[in-house]
Design an enzyme around this catalytic site. Structure first.
Site, mmCIF file in Angstrom:
data_model
loop_
_atom_site.group_PDB
_atom_site.id
_atom_site.type_symbol
_atom_site.label_atom_id
_atom_site.label_comp_id
_atom_site.label_asym_id
_atom_site.label_seq_id
_atom_site.Cartn_x
_atom_site.Cartn_y
_atom_site.Cartn_z
ATOM 1 N N LYS A 159 85.551 33.271 41.441
ATOM 2 C CA LYS A 159 86.012 34.157 42.045
ATOM 3 C C LYS A 159 85.056 35.539 41.963
ATOM 4 O O LYS A 159 84.972 36.265 42.903
ATOM 5 C CB LYS A 159 87.504 34.689 41.449
ATOM 6 C CG LYS A 159 87.416 36.089 42.010
ATOM 7 C CD LYS A 159 89.000 36.547 41.174
ATOM 8 C CE LYS A 159 88.874 37.439 40.825
ATOM 9 N NZ LYS A 159 88.728 39.014 40.590
ATOM 10 N N ASN A 160 84.060 35.729 40.817
ATOM 11 C CA ASN A 160 83.429 37.567 40.699
ATOM 12 C C ASN A 160 81.705 37.672 41.142
ATOM 13 O O ASN A 160 81.410 37.865 41.034
ATOM 14 C CB ASN A 160 83.716 37.315 39.377
ATOM 15 C CG ASN A 160 85.001 38.266 39.031
ATOM 16 O OD1 ASN A 160 85.353 38.368 39.670
ATOM 17 N ND2 ASN A 160 85.258 38.461 38.178
ATOM 18 N N CYS A 185 93.056 51.576 39.111
ATOM 19 C CA CYS A 185 94.047 50.059 39.259
ATOM 20 C C CYS A 185 94.568 49.941 38.393
ATOM 21 O O CYS A 185 94.295 50.859 37.473
ATOM 22 C CB CYS A 185 93.081 48.861 39.426
ATOM 23 S SG CYS A 185 91.967 47.965 38.265
ATOM 24 N N ARG A 199 88.057 53.204 36.622
ATOM 25 C CA ARG A 199 87.144 52.905 37.948
ATOM 26 C C ARG A 199 86.338 53.303 38.301
ATOM 27 O O ARG A 199 86.495 52.850 39.595
ATOM 28 C CB ARG A 199 87.990 50.761 37.975
ATOM 29 C CG ARG A 199 88.890 50.379 36.904
ATOM 30 C CD ARG A 199 88.970 48.792 38.092
ATOM 31 N NE ARG A 199 87.827 48.228 37.282
ATOM 32 C CZ ARG A 199 88.667 46.485 37.791
ATOM 33 N NH1 ARG A 199 89.603 46.890 38.494
ATOM 34 N NH2 ARG A 199 87.255 45.953 38.414
ATOM 35 N N ASP A 206 87.718 40.295 30.229
ATOM 36 C CA ASP A 206 88.969 39.758 31.586
ATOM 37 C C ASP A 206 89.450 38.339 30.222
ATOM 38 O O ASP A 206 90.125 37.283 31.280
ATOM 39 C CB ASP A 206 87.884 38.459 32.754
ATOM 40 C CG ASP A 206 87.556 39.849 34.069
ATOM 41 O OD1 ASP A 206 86.435 39.583 34.321
ATOM 42 O OD2 ASP A 206 87.966 40.747 33.340
ATOM 43 N N ARG A 234 95.618 36.389 43.311
ATOM 44 C CA ARG A 234 94.210 36.355 43.746
ATOM 45 C C ARG A 234 92.778 35.973 43.125
ATOM 46 O O ARG A 234 92.039 36.210 43.016
ATOM 47 C CB ARG A 234 93.606 38.146 43.303
ATOM 48 C CG ARG A 234 94.733 39.173 43.813
ATOM 49 C CD ARG A 234 94.263 40.572 43.543
ATOM 50 N NE ARG A 234 93.169 41.048 44.058
ATOM 51 C CZ ARG A 234 93.080 42.329 43.202
ATOM 52 N NH1 ARG A 234 93.904 43.364 43.140
ATOM 53 N NH2 ARG A 234 91.522 42.688 43.810
HETATM 54 C C1 EPZ Z 1 83.467 43.286 37.299
HETATM 55 O O1 EPZ Z 1 84.057 44.791 38.324
HETATM 56 C C2 EPZ Z 1 84.466 42.849 37.593
HETATM 57 N N1 EPZ Z 1 85.319 42.583 38.515
HETATM 58 C C3 EPZ Z 1 85.863 42.707 36.496
HETATM 59 O O2 EPZ Z 1 87.341 41.651 36.552
HETATM 60 C C4 EPZ Z 1 85.244 42.842 35.140
HETATM 61 O O3 EPZ Z 1 86.364 42.801 34.069
HETATM 62 C C5 EPZ Z 1 84.384 43.481 34.738
HETATM 63 O O4 EPZ Z 1 83.604 43.641 35.649
HETATM 64 C C6 EPZ Z 1 83.724 43.590 33.307
HETATM 65 O O5 EPZ Z 1 83.298 42.077 33.235
HETATM 66 C C7 EPZ Z 1 84.285 41.720 39.269
HETATM 67 O O6 EPZ Z 1 82.874 41.007 39.403
HETATM 68 C C8 EPZ Z 1 85.031 41.719 40.559
HETATM 69 P P1 EPZ Z 1 82.106 47.286 35.338
HETATM 70 P P2 EPZ Z 1 83.722 46.348 38.008
HETATM 71 O O7 EPZ Z 1 81.429 48.485 36.810
HETATM 72 O O8 EPZ Z 1 82.080 45.926 38.412
HETATM 73 C C9 EPZ Z 1 83.159 51.600 34.115
HETATM 74 C C10 EPZ Z 1 88.621 39.861 37.270
HETATM 75 O O9 EPZ Z 1 90.084 39.907 36.553
HETATM 76 N N2 EPZ Z 1 82.296 52.739 34.925
HETATM 77 O O10 EPZ Z 1 81.240 46.560 35.098
HETATM 78 O O11 EPZ Z 1 84.743 46.728 38.450
HETATM 79 C C11 EPZ Z 1 84.263 51.154 34.001
HETATM 80 O O12 EPZ Z 1 85.302 52.357 34.594
HETATM 81 C C12 EPZ Z 1 88.091 41.299 37.916
HETATM 82 O O13 EPZ Z 1 88.095 39.697 37.472
HETATM 83 C C13 EPZ Z 1 81.807 53.434 35.482
HETATM 84 O O14 EPZ Z 1 82.660 54.589 34.577
HETATM 85 O O15 EPZ Z 1 83.515 46.403 35.934
HETATM 86 C C14 EPZ Z 1 84.714 50.085 33.344
HETATM 87 O O16 EPZ Z 1 85.594 51.139 32.507
HETATM 88 C C15 EPZ Z 1 89.341 42.712 36.290
HETATM 89 N N3 EPZ Z 1 81.798 53.943 36.220
HETATM 90 C C16 EPZ Z 1 83.532 49.873 32.840
HETATM 91 O O17 EPZ Z 1 83.164 50.534 32.740
HETATM 92 C C17 EPZ Z 1 81.280 52.967 37.379
HETATM 93 O O18 EPZ Z 1 79.914 53.734 38.334
HETATM 94 C C18 EPZ Z 1 83.636 48.387 33.414
HETATM 95 O O19 EPZ Z 1 83.086 48.437 34.692
HETATM 96 C C19 EPZ Z 1 81.082 51.697 37.263
HETATM 97 C C20 EPZ Z 1 81.930 51.245 35.881
#
Ligand code: EPZ
Length: 418
Positions: free
Chosen positions: A22-23, A116, A121, A304, A396
């Site tokens: 998915k990701n 969410c 996020r 995850d 999802r």
């Molecule tokens: C991706 O989310 C995945 N989703 C998530 O999987 C996964 O948990 C996450 O990466 C971490 O591995 C997809 O790939 C579609 P991040 P993403 O940007 O890109 C903070 C699942 O269950 N952050 O690495 O949103 C954020 O708040 C999902 O399949 C900022 O502060 O993750 C979070 O605490 C859930 N500012 C942390 O970093 C930003 O601009 C990780 O976010 C971006 C992120």
């Protein structure tokens, strides 16, 4: 809303085929809008989030067909640079169209994704980095309004190795003028898969999989045929299913190297996991012991998989601590596991699990994608019947979960509430 009714207590035995990731599929599908030619993607899982992404591509002016055998064909038409709120709020990954739209059209209107269930996020790291490439943003009634001339290469250092931020910048930089360096970039395999897809379309990216990625901008990207990687989190979830039920599973089309941290933890708990042609064997016939887990960016233990290993630890011997360092509110599954008899103490980012619980079936509520998976895992072990409600969260990210589980002996059925 649909729910799953599960009778616990069966040791799962048999074969499960792991679906496409998915990701990896989500960013690659969105990246396809940047290609001037047709794109064909193989091994795309049939999931709600994929359907939502195809709806987004349609709104952005692309034509896509999801044919029967997990193959998606995409051709970008006259692009429209707007991702509306009522779609973005259902899938925050829609924000990944920001980079491609700015790169292709020089403008973008993307709804700011709200928080969410697992945390606020924000996307500040995406926006700051795109500003370094010449984009300008303002916020108007909940929409990110972005504009730029041709994006220009920049040297970007991420405060945090954001997966989505790295993916947005990979796509934006592919068509920018000059060279971009991403430092402290995310190393997740799904990011590497996106980079490899972009290179298949003619991009010039090196260093993917390490924390320093170099992108030399090109003027256009061609179409291509590309096979999406297998889903390492789905695979890890079924490893947890074999572990928690004391089962014996063969996972086919299954990643292995990308699951090193997860496999190491399950092995430390006493689970047998190894490559056995044509897949990966998971056996848990003896007692398991609890371990300590800290979630970290890749190649550390993935957030995850946190909810899933917590469910397994509830029934293992001893006690262990889980520290969640990526999201600020990712323990909601713990409250539901406690209702099934688990012994868990939460304190801030830490959860202490006292193992050896006798889980009992109960009506439980899913709150997010991986939390719902952990409740299904607990239900497979629990004595009696468990009703997992709101399983739209599960749909999802897990393709035909009840079919895959019942194929290995689980007593599980879906009830659709009219
Ligand atoms: C991706 O989310 C995945 N989703 C998530 O999987 C996964 O948990 C996450 O990466 C971490 O591995 C997809 O790939 C579609 P991040 P993403 O940007 O890109 C903070 C699942 O269950 N952050 O690495 O949103 C954020 O708040 C999902 O399949 C900022 O502060 O993750 C979070 O605490 C859930 N500012 C942390 O970093 C930003 O601009 C990780 O976010 C971006 C992120």
């Amino acid at each position: 809303m649909d729910k799953l009714i599960i009778e616990g207590g069966t040791r799962l035995r048999g074969e499960i085929r792991i679906s496409g990731s998915k990701n990896a599929s989500l960013p690659i599908l969105i990246a396809a809008l940047m290609a001037d030619g047709d794109v064909v993607l193989e091994n795309v899982p049939k999931l709600k989030d994929i359907k939502t992404t195809l709806e987004l591509l349609t709104l952005l002016g692309c034509h896509s067909v999801f044919n029967g055998n997990h193959e998606v064909e995409i051709s970008a038409g006259n692009l429209v640079p707007e991702a509306p709120y009522d779609l973005v709020r259902t899938m925050r990954a829609s924000v990944l169209c920001l980079g491609p739209l700015l790169a292709k059209l020089g403008r973008a209107k993307v709804a700011l994704p709200g928080g969410c269930a697992i945390g606020s996020r924000p996307v500040d790291l995406h926006l700051r980095a795109l500003e370094q490439m010449g984009a300008r943003f303002n916020l108007e009634s909940g929409y990110i309004m972005g504009a730029c001339k041709r994006l220009r290469g920049a040297h970007i250092v991420f405060d945090f190795p954001t997966v989505g931020g790295t993916e947005n910048l990979l796509m934006a930089a592919s068509l920018a003028k000059g060279e971009t360096i991403l430092e402290n970039a995310a190393r997740e395999p799904e990011v590497t898969d996106l980079a490899n897809f972009l290179n298949a379309c003619g991009a010039k990216i090196t260093g993917q999989g390490t924390s320093i990625i170099k992108i030399t901008g090109v003027t256009s990207l061609s179409g291509s045929r590309y096979r999406v990687m297998s889903d390492r989190i789905e695979a890890g979830t079924y490893m947890a299913a074999g572990a928690i039920t004391g089962g014996d599973l063969l996972l086919t089309n299954c990643p292995f190297e990308e699951l090193e941290a997860v496999i190491a933890k399950f092995r430390a708990m006493g689970v047998y996991i190894d490559k056995e042609s044509p897949g990966v064997r998971v056996k848990a016939e003896g007692d398991l012991v609890c371990v300590d887990v800290v979630t970290l960016p890749y190649p550390g233990f993935p957030t995850d998989m946190q909810a899933q290993i917590m469910a397994v630890m509830c029934v293992a011997n001893g006690s262990g601590m889980i520290r969640e360092t990526i999201f600020e509110n990712r323990f909601m599954h713990a409250l539901e596991l406690i209702r099934m008899g688990a012994k868990i103490k939460l304190s801030g980012q830490n959860a202490v699990i006292r193992g050896g619980a006798e889980l009992k079936g109960a009506p439980v509520m899913a709150s997010d994608l991986r939390a719902s998976a952990s409740l299904v895992l607990a239900a497979l072990r629990a004595r009696g019947t468990t009703e997992v409600q709101r399983i739209y969260h599960l749909d999802r990210g897990y393709e035909s979960m009840e079919k895959k589980l019942s194929g290995t002996g689980a007593i599980i059925k879906r009830e659709t509430e009219l």
